[in-house]
Scaffold this active site. Structure first.
Site, PDB file in Angstrom:
ATOM      1  N   HIS A   1       0.953  -1.266  -0.033  1.00 22.70           N
ATOM      2  CA  HIS A   1       0.041  -0.123  -0.048  1.00 22.70           C
ATOM      3  C   HIS A   1       0.837   1.235  -0.003  1.00 22.70           C
ATOM      4  CE1 HIS A   1      -3.125  -2.767   1.900  1.00 22.70           C
ATOM      5  NE2 HIS A   1      -3.592  -2.325   0.553  1.00 22.70           N
TER       6      HIS A   1
ATOM      7  N   ASN B   1      -3.986  -5.838  -1.974  1.00 24.82           N
ATOM      8  CA  ASN B   1      -4.001  -6.596  -0.819  1.00 24.82           C
ATOM      9  C   ASN B   1      -5.594  -7.162  -1.106  1.00 24.82           C
ATOM     10  OD1 ASN B   1      -2.605  -8.436   0.846  1.00 24.82           O
ATOM     11  ND2 ASN B   1      -3.343  -7.233   2.450  1.00 24.82           N
ATOM     12  N   ARG B   2      -6.284  -6.793  -2.033  1.00 32.19           N
ATOM     13  CA  ARG B   2      -7.453  -7.359  -2.019  1.00 32.19           C
ATOM     14  C   ARG B   2      -7.719  -8.353  -3.468  1.00 32.19           C
ATOM     15  NH1 ARG B   2      -6.987  -5.613   2.035  1.00 32.19           N
ATOM     16  NH2 ARG B   2      -8.783  -4.342   3.233  1.00 32.19           N
TER      17      ARG B   2
ATOM     18  N   GLU C   1       1.958   3.661   3.043  1.00 35.62           N
ATOM     19  CA  GLU C   1       2.559   2.860   4.092  1.00 35.62           C
ATOM     20  C   GLU C   1       4.134   3.241   3.935  1.00 35.62           C
ATOM     21  OE1 GLU C   1       0.426  -0.838   4.368  1.00 35.62           O
ATOM     22  OE2 GLU C   1      -1.524   0.378   4.225  1.00 35.62           O
TER      23      GLU C   1
ATOM     24  N   ARG D   1      -3.292   4.787  -1.883  1.00 29.44           N
ATOM     25  CA  ARG D   1      -3.352   3.372  -1.267  1.00 29.44           C
ATOM     26  C   ARG D   1      -3.076   2.498  -2.527  1.00 29.44           C
ATOM     27  NH1 ARG D   1      -5.212  -0.075   2.653  1.00 29.44           N
ATOM     28  NH2 ARG D   1      -6.411  -1.963   2.206  1.00 29.44           N
TER      29      ARG D   1
ATOM     30  N   GLU E   1       1.576  -5.316  10.643  1.00 25.94           N
ATOM     31  CA  GLU E   1       1.244  -3.875  10.763  1.00 25.94           C
ATOM     32  C   GLU E   1       1.883  -2.942  11.594  1.00 25.94           C
ATOM     33  OE1 GLU E   1      -1.109  -2.345   8.781  1.00 25.94           O
ATOM     34  OE2 GLU E   1      -2.548  -3.988   8.066  1.00 25.94           O
TER      35      GLU E   1
ATOM     36  N   HIS F   1       3.110  -4.052   6.325  1.00 22.25           N
ATOM     37  CA  HIS F   1       1.935  -3.028   6.274  1.00 22.25           C
ATOM     38  C   HIS F   1       2.156  -2.013   7.487  1.00 22.25           C
ATOM     39  CE1 HIS F   1      -0.688  -4.879   3.070  1.00 22.25           C
ATOM     40  NE2 HIS F   1       0.129  -5.712   3.193  1.00 22.25           N
TER      41      HIS F   1
END
Lengths: 417, 174
Positions: free
Chosen positions: A176, A251-252, A179, A234, A378, A304
């Site tokens: 992303h 990430n989808r 990040e 993103r 994360e 992430h």
């Protein structure tokens, strides 16, 4: 004195090819007082490798001149003895050249160049991947696994001492775009690997016995966009058919319960799952690489931010994976290791219940491919700065995260399957 | 789960003073999310176990400094891309936190997690009364949808009266 020179000479004959590390090498500063002392320096240079910093060559040395020269680590004590014995005035200018280089490497005084304690733009990171591989050929090699939508090469660094039948761990950052602490961590990991190999037993064992595939930025186009147009972007930057909105959430976009929950079919949405699984060149390149190396990749780590979480499958369903117990204990132990440094609290657990249900994630996909040890980090913080984590926190964040990653890597090495 | 009313959450919180991390105050709270109508803010009750430090001196200094500015304060991107906040803008940043806390509260449901991500723009508006006024455009990060929502807020402040947000509105995405 001549006897000493003969001894040094004998030692030099067996000297091996100079390696690229400057560990333990010294730089001396000498002021020869007269022709006799100049002659001593001449003799020294004739029987061993002496790298003159000033003047450029031994032939330019004159009495009363300040002479700086570098010698190999193994030779330095002998050189010192010789200088003492001959009454030549000297000082040690640099006691350990490698340490001095490391300090300069890490220093954030360098404006336009790369720094491990600053956020680097893509051009800087790209150049760094070339440099780090060139400087550490025994440990690092760079390859390209594909191109992004906008045509940028996706650089992958393979880390490890070369060996046969080695298993591997795949580590990626920068899924992303906004990040920024994530690519910073991948760079930090590579730095630590090359700098502590041969000094830190755990790192040495890891690199001797495993390979690490490190993808410093997955979503390069998005990352560039955050530097040039929109810091909070993103997704990728691919054009969506029949829409003025750009990008897919990488990430989808994996084939793991694709688009069934926690993702959107709307191209304008931040969690747009794409037109199909692996519709994005970046995700396809990553998935292809992993598929091609499936028999050797034993762990998948994806970095992430933010929220301070250590997640494992599943996110596309609340159903627990068959390796839940084991993954949960690893996550628990890794979180403790992370917290041990600065008391940074992480929460861990399966994705769906720990953060939110979200289908199409790379960690779930990797797990379902058979890569048992699949984790999503994360990183810092929990919202105070969020995506805009101050540069002053890059070092502590990376240091603590490294502890967790090394723990997991070590565990994987001890539980190869 | 309260039948026909909504969902109630009981929370035990530890509040940490940002400039002085060792200073903490415990707090217990009850949050009631109402059933059905998503346009009503959740009810919040809280009890502080202890006292919050006095900020009288810092408040006064900030108030005086802003009042004495010849030109209205204007700033953008706080924090900046690298996470930096210039020290003199730190109070402006904190004010935005408080004000966006109110906006977040008014717009939260059980399925949202809103957080101030960045101040895009802030402009001071000089007033004839004693209040300081700042017009902000902030970005609120919604964790579940991962959206960045631009939001305008008009913020009034006075050392004696604290923060008020008389106007706020969600902006369309650019």
């Amino acid at each position: 004195m001549w006897a000493l020179l003969v001894l040094i000479g004998a030692a030099s004959v067996s000297a091996h090819l100079q390696d690229l590390s400057f560990a333990g090498q010294k730089v001396f500063r000498v002021i020869p007082q007269d022709d006799e002392q100049v002659q001593i320096l001449n003799s020294l240079a004739s029987i061993m490798q002496v790298d003159f910093w000033q003047p450029d060559s031994v032939t330019l040395v004159r009495p009363k001149m300040q002479v700086d020269f570098r010698v190999e680590a193994e030779k330095s004590s002998v050189v010192e003895d010789l200088l003492k014995e001959s009454g030549v005035e000297y000082q040690v200018l640099i006691d350990n050249l490698q340490a001095a280089l490391d300090a300069q490497f890490d220093s954030n005084v360098r404006a336009a160049g790369h720094s491990y304690e600053k956020y680097n733009n893509w051009d800087t990171i790209a150049a760094w991947t070339a440099d780090i591989a060139a400087q550490n050929p025994d440990l690092v090699s760079r390859s390209v696994i594909g191109n992004t939508y906008e045509g940028r090469p996706m650089y992958l660094l393979k880390m490890g001492k070369s060996g046969a039948n080695k298993k591997a761990i795949f580590l990626d950052c920068g899924f992303h775009a906004r990040e920024w602490i994530s690519p910073a961590f991948c760079q930090w990991f590579v730095k630590e690997a090359v700098e502590t190999y041969g000094k830190d037993t755990v790192m040495t064992t890891l690199l001797d016995n495993l390979d690490f595939y490190v993808l410093p930025v997955v979503n390069i186009d998005g990352y560039v966009y955050t530097w040039t147009k929109d810091r909070m972007w993103r997704k990728t930057r691919s054009k969506n058919a029949n829409s003025s909105c750009y990008g897919t959430d990488p990430n989808r976009n994996f084939n793991a319960g694709w688009c069934t929950t926690g993702a959107s079919k709307n191209p304008c949405s931040a969690t747009y799952c794409g037109s199909a699984p692996e519709s994005e060149k970046e995700t396809k390149a990553l998935a292809d690489f992993i598929r091609e190396h499936l028999s050797t990749i034993k762990a998948y780590l994806t970095i992430h931010s933010y929220s301070q979480l250590l997640l494992f499958p599943y996110s596309y369903t609340y159903t627990l994976p068959s390796d839940y117990q084991e993954l949960n204990s690893i996550a628990s132990a890794a979180s403790k290791k992370l917290a041990s440094l600065y008391n940074t609290k992480y929460t861990y657990g399966p994705g769906a219940e720990t953060i939110y249900p979200a289908a199409g994630g790379s960690d779930d996909w990797a797990y379902d491919q058979g890569i048992k040890y699949s984790f999503t980090f994360e990183l810092r913080d929990t919202g105070r700065y969020g995506f805009l984590l101050p540069e002053s926190q890059i070092k502590p964040t990376c240091e603590e995260t490294l502890l967790a990653v090394k723990y997991i890597a070590n565990y994987v090495l001890e539980h190869l399957y | 789960d309260i039948k026909d009313v909504g969902h109630k959450y009981y929370l035990d919180l530890e509040l940490e003073d940002v400039p002085d991390k060792d200073s903490t105050v415990n707090c217990s709270a009850e949050v009631l999310y109402h059933l059905g109508n998503k346009n009503i803010a959740p009810d919040v009750q809280f009890t502080l176990e202890g006292e919050l430090k006095s900020t009288e001196e810092a408040d006064h200094m900030f108030y005086t400094r802003i009042r004495s500015l010849e030109k209205e304060l204007v700033a953008e991107n706080i924090p900046d891309s690298q996470g930096h906040v210039p020290p003199e803008l730190e109070p402006i940043h904190r004010l935005a936190w408080v004000a966006s806390g109110y906006v977040t509260w008014q717009n939260s449901t059980e399925n949202t997690q809103l957080q101030l991500a960045q101040i895009k723009r802030v402009k001071q508006v000089k007033r004839s009364d004693e209040y300081l006024q700042f017009d902000y455009v902030v970005l609120l990060h919604e964790m579940v949808s991962q959206e960045m929502i631009p939001w305008e807020m008009t913020v009034l402040w006075h050392p004696r009266d604290g923060v008020q947000v008389p106007r706020d509105s969600r902006q369309p995405r650019h």
